[in-house]
Design a protein around this motif. Structure first.
Motif, PDB file in Angstrom:
ATOM      1  N   ARG A 108       0.911  -1.146   0.037  1.00 28.79           N
ATOM      2  CA  ARG A 108      -0.025   0.055   0.186  1.00 28.79           C
ATOM      3  C   ARG A 108       0.865   1.277   0.030  1.00 28.79           C
ATOM      4  O   ARG A 108       1.978   1.205   0.720  1.00 28.79           O
ATOM      5  CB  ARG A 108      -0.773   0.226   1.328  1.00 28.79           C
ATOM      6  CG  ARG A 108      -1.836  -0.887   1.456  1.00 28.79           C
ATOM      7  CD  ARG A 108      -2.652  -0.999   2.446  1.00 28.79           C
ATOM      8  NE  ARG A 108      -1.913  -1.224   3.783  1.00 28.79           N
ATOM      9  CZ  ARG A 108      -1.661  -0.257   4.589  1.00 28.79           C
ATOM     10  NH1 ARG A 108      -2.329   0.731   4.677  1.00 28.79           N
ATOM     11  NH2 ARG A 108      -1.006  -0.837   5.759  1.00 28.79           N
ATOM     12  N   LEU A 109       0.350   2.066  -0.516  1.00 26.35           N
ATOM     13  CA  LEU A 109       1.521   3.253  -0.780  1.00 26.35           C
ATOM     14  C   LEU A 109       0.604   4.859  -0.607  1.00 26.35           C
ATOM     15  O   LEU A 109      -0.660   4.951  -0.925  1.00 26.35           O
ATOM     16  CB  LEU A 109       1.987   3.342  -2.320  1.00 26.35           C
ATOM     17  CG  LEU A 109       2.588   2.401  -2.948  1.00 26.35           C
ATOM     18  CD1 LEU A 109       2.914   2.537  -4.370  1.00 26.35           C
ATOM     19  CD2 LEU A 109       4.022   2.277  -2.067  1.00 26.35           C
ATOM     20  N   GLY A 110       1.371   5.718  -0.171  1.00 31.54           N
ATOM     21  CA  GLY A 110       0.833   7.041   0.185  1.00 31.54           C
ATOM     22  C   GLY A 110       1.972   7.925  -0.021  1.00 31.54           C
ATOM     23  O   GLY A 110       3.230   7.497  -0.181  1.00 31.54           O
ATOM     24  N   LEU A 111       1.498   9.128  -0.436  1.00 31.54           N
ATOM     25  CA  LEU A 111       2.346  10.173  -0.745  1.00 31.54           C
ATOM     26  C   LEU A 111       2.046  11.535  -0.489  1.00 31.54           C
ATOM     27  O   LEU A 111       0.706  11.784  -0.309  1.00 31.54           O
ATOM     28  CB  LEU A 111       3.089  10.070  -2.274  1.00 31.54           C
ATOM     29  CG  LEU A 111       1.996  10.044  -3.381  1.00 31.54           C
ATOM     30  CD1 LEU A 111       1.540  11.430  -3.707  1.00 31.54           C
ATOM     31  CD2 LEU A 111       2.592   9.293  -4.745  1.00 31.54           C
ATOM     32  N   SER A 112       2.560  12.723  -0.729  1.00 21.82           N
ATOM     33  CA  SER A 112       2.287  14.046  -0.668  1.00 21.82           C
ATOM     34  C   SER A 112       2.701  14.649  -2.131  1.00 21.82           C
ATOM     35  O   SER A 112       3.784  14.771  -2.282  1.00 21.82           O
ATOM     36  CB  SER A 112       2.872  14.587   0.480  1.00 21.82           C
ATOM     37  OG  SER A 112       2.801  14.175   1.674  1.00 21.82           O
ATOM     38  N   ALA A 113       1.616  15.067  -2.795  1.00 16.00           N
ATOM     39  CA  ALA A 113       1.675  15.549  -4.018  1.00 16.00           C
ATOM     40  C   ALA A 113       1.691  16.950  -4.209  1.00 16.00           C
ATOM     41  O   ALA A 113       0.870  17.696  -3.667  1.00 16.00           O
ATOM     42  CB  ALA A 113       0.650  14.800  -4.955  1.00 16.00           C
ATOM     43  N   THR A 114       2.875  17.525  -4.863  1.00 14.88           N
ATOM     44  CA  THR A 114       2.717  18.829  -5.142  1.00 14.88           C
ATOM     45  C   THR A 114       1.722  19.171  -6.242  1.00 14.88           C
ATOM     46  O   THR A 114       1.326  18.437  -6.938  1.00 14.88           O
ATOM     47  CB  THR A 114       3.961  19.505  -5.669  1.00 14.88           C
ATOM     48  OG1 THR A 114       4.445  18.859  -6.986  1.00 14.88           O
ATOM     49  CG2 THR A 114       5.096  19.296  -4.499  1.00 14.88           C
ATOM     50  N   ALA A 115       1.333  20.434  -6.272  1.00 14.18           N
ATOM     51  CA  ALA A 115       0.492  20.743  -7.304  1.00 14.18           C
ATOM     52  C   ALA A 115       1.026  20.376  -8.727  1.00 14.18           C
ATOM     53  O   ALA A 115      -0.036  19.849  -9.688  1.00 14.18           O
ATOM     54  CB  ALA A 115      -0.167  22.400  -7.466  1.00 14.18           C
ATOM     55  N   ALA A 116       2.125  20.663  -9.076  1.00 15.65           N
ATOM     56  CA  ALA A 116       2.637  20.260 -10.091  1.00 15.65           C
ATOM     57  C   ALA A 116       2.863  18.805 -10.469  1.00 15.65           C
ATOM     58  O   ALA A 116       2.713  18.240 -11.803  1.00 15.65           O
ATOM     59  CB  ALA A 116       4.021  20.793 -10.353  1.00 15.65           C
ATOM     60  N   VAL A 264       0.120  20.683  -0.321  1.00 17.79           N
ATOM     61  CA  VAL A 264       0.254  19.694  -1.146  1.00 17.79           C
ATOM     62  C   VAL A 264      -0.930  18.471  -0.842  1.00 17.79           C
ATOM     63  O   VAL A 264      -1.805  19.075   0.087  1.00 17.79           O
ATOM     64  CB  VAL A 264       1.635  18.791  -0.661  1.00 17.79           C
ATOM     65  CG1 VAL A 264       2.801  19.531  -0.826  1.00 17.79           C
ATOM     66  CG2 VAL A 264       1.628  18.259   0.903  1.00 17.79           C
ATOM     67  N   THR A 265      -0.946  17.734  -1.528  1.00 19.99           N
ATOM     68  CA  THR A 265      -2.235  16.556  -1.444  1.00 19.99           C
ATOM     69  C   THR A 265      -2.010  15.158  -0.956  1.00 19.99           C
ATOM     70  O   THR A 265      -0.786  14.546  -1.743  1.00 19.99           O
ATOM     71  CB  THR A 265      -3.070  16.639  -2.834  1.00 19.99           C
ATOM     72  OG1 THR A 265      -3.332  17.993  -3.218  1.00 19.99           O
ATOM     73  CG2 THR A 265      -4.364  15.833  -2.603  1.00 19.99           C
ATOM     74  N   THR A 266      -2.320  14.719   0.084  1.00 24.41           N
ATOM     75  CA  THR A 266      -2.285  13.601   0.569  1.00 24.41           C
ATOM     76  C   THR A 266      -2.924  12.387  -0.474  1.00 24.41           C
ATOM     77  O   THR A 266      -3.936  12.635  -0.570  1.00 24.41           O
ATOM     78  CB  THR A 266      -2.874  13.318   1.816  1.00 24.41           C
ATOM     79  OG1 THR A 266      -1.996  13.967   2.757  1.00 24.41           O
ATOM     80  CG2 THR A 266      -2.666  11.709   2.309  1.00 24.41           C
ATOM     81  N   MET A 267      -2.281  11.584  -0.975  1.00 29.92           N
ATOM     82  CA  MET A 267      -2.811  10.669  -1.938  1.00 29.92           C
ATOM     83  C   MET A 267      -2.338   9.161  -1.704  1.00 29.92           C
ATOM     84  O   MET A 267      -1.425   8.795  -0.818  1.00 29.92           O
ATOM     85  CB  MET A 267      -2.280  10.884  -3.547  1.00 29.92           C
ATOM     86  CG  MET A 267      -2.531  12.341  -3.699  1.00 29.92           C
ATOM     87  SD  MET A 267      -2.124  12.555  -5.418  1.00 29.92           S
ATOM     88  CE  MET A 267      -3.476  11.871  -6.298  1.00 29.92           C
ATOM     89  N   SER A 268      -3.196   8.234  -2.092  1.00 25.85           N
ATOM     90  CA  SER A 268      -2.741   6.789  -1.674  1.00 25.85           C
ATOM     91  C   SER A 268      -3.190   6.016  -2.906  1.00 25.85           C
ATOM     92  O   SER A 268      -3.853   6.228  -4.056  1.00 25.85           O
ATOM     93  CB  SER A 268      -3.796   6.218  -0.601  1.00 25.85           C
ATOM     94  OG  SER A 268      -5.209   6.284  -0.919  1.00 25.85           O
ATOM     95  N   LEU A 269      -2.578   4.797  -2.808  1.00 24.24           N
ATOM     96  CA  LEU A 269      -2.479   3.637  -4.064  1.00 24.24           C
ATOM     97  C   LEU A 269      -2.791   2.431  -3.303  1.00 24.24           C
ATOM     98  O   LEU A 269      -2.211   2.030  -2.489  1.00 24.24           O
ATOM     99  CB  LEU A 269      -1.571   3.633  -4.879  1.00 24.24           C
ATOM    100  CG  LEU A 269      -1.308   2.805  -6.058  1.00 24.24           C
ATOM    101  CD1 LEU A 269      -2.577   3.183  -7.056  1.00 24.24           C
ATOM    102  CD2 LEU A 269      -0.286   2.931  -6.792  1.00 24.24           C
TER     103      LEU A 269
END
Length: 294
Positions: A108-116, A264-269
């Motif tokens: 399982r993955l998580g990240l913080s995505a910049t707008a770009a 930034v945006t917290t995202m998951s996969l």
């Protein structure tokens, strides 16, 4: 399908290398180029805990990085995904992320995505979970009401209790990371009836210090363990990354001189990452350890 270990961008060829083999100075030069605040010491910390790849050009210059940070419970965060400004629209980021996903299969993955970078992660199947507010500025301490409890410094004897609270909030165990963070941090805890109920860490990072993680079950406890760090760094540069958009804790952060600098945006996969609260009394991560490790 395996992803190739080299890529051609216009007239330039790039090859992958293991980030473990790359000098910190070369990584620091790349992050300076995109105006990220990481010091060489911050890169060294991330290299010691995580894994990663770099894209190098024909003369060995680092033109891109991507890291992942394995936790327990089949979970990892992805971070430090950087490409040189001249390559940011040329597919290098996608190429590196394809390699990261190949090497983290089954997690399982998580990240913080910049707008770009958000569009790239959406195209890879990541789902949006929450906004992270990067709050920073010159710390300005104002006295706060302290709940009826004991506030004290924490040390290695408290590590097991901190790890348990952190896992309840974070959604995966990360004892190795917490051990490393504690070694570099000042730690404050809140106790009731002899039991740890909340904690916070503060360590050198970037332009000054960063507070995080902060773990608590409610705003009042989170403020109680965060306020001593604000007081200790009065007049100094301080940073705190939080998903709390409203409420007493968010107001306290703003009143402490730490205004929103960026988001930034917290995202998951593969599965939701339970980092956003909802249930009353549930442990929450009020402040991230960093955008890279959550």
């Amino acid at each position: 399908m395996a992803v190739g270990n080299s890529i051609q961008i216009e007239s330039f060829a790039f090859e992958l290398a293991d980030i473990a083999d790359i000098p910190v100075e070369a990584l620091h030069a790349l992050s300076i180029g995109v105006r990220w605040p990481h010091r060489p010491e911050d890169w060294a910390f991330l290299k010691a805990f995580g894994q990663g790849i770099v894209a190098r050009d024909g003369i060995g210059r680092v033109m891109g990085t991507a890291m992942w940070f394995p936790m327990q419970d089949d979970f990892a965060t992805i971070g430090m995904v950087i490409t040189s400004p001249r390559l940011q629209t040329q597919g290098t980021g996608r190429w590196m992320m394809d390699h990261v996903l190949e090497r983290t299969q089954g997690l399982r993955l998580g990240l913080s995505a910049t707008a770009a970078a958000k569009r790239l992660y959406l195209s890879l199947g990541f789902n949006v979970e929450a906004t992270v507010y990067q709050c920073q500025g010159e710390a300005s301490y104002a006295a706060t009401e302290t709940p009826e409890c004991a506030i004290r410094s924490l040390g290695t004897a408290d590590l097991a209790a901190m790890v348990a609270l952190d896992k309840a909030a974070f959604g995966a165990g990360r004892e190795p990371l917490m051990t490393m963070l504690l070694a570099h941090s000042t730690a404050i805890g809140l106790e009731r009836n002899g039991k740890l109920q909340a904690f916070s860490l503060c360590r050198p990072f970037g332009r000054g210090h960063v507070i995080g993680p902060v773990v608590a079950a409610n705003d009042s406890d989170a403020i109680a363990v965060t306020a001593p760090h604000v007081a200790a760094h009065q007049g100094q540069f301080l940073r705190l990354d939080t998903r709390q958009a409203t409420g007493a804790f968010a107001a306290f952060v703003q009143q402490s001189g730490l205004t929103v600098f960026d988001t930034v945006t917290t995202m998951s996969l593969h599965a939701p990452w339970p980092v956003v609260g909802g249930e009353t009394g549930r442990m929450l991560t009020y402040a991230l350890a960093s955008q890279a490790v959550g």
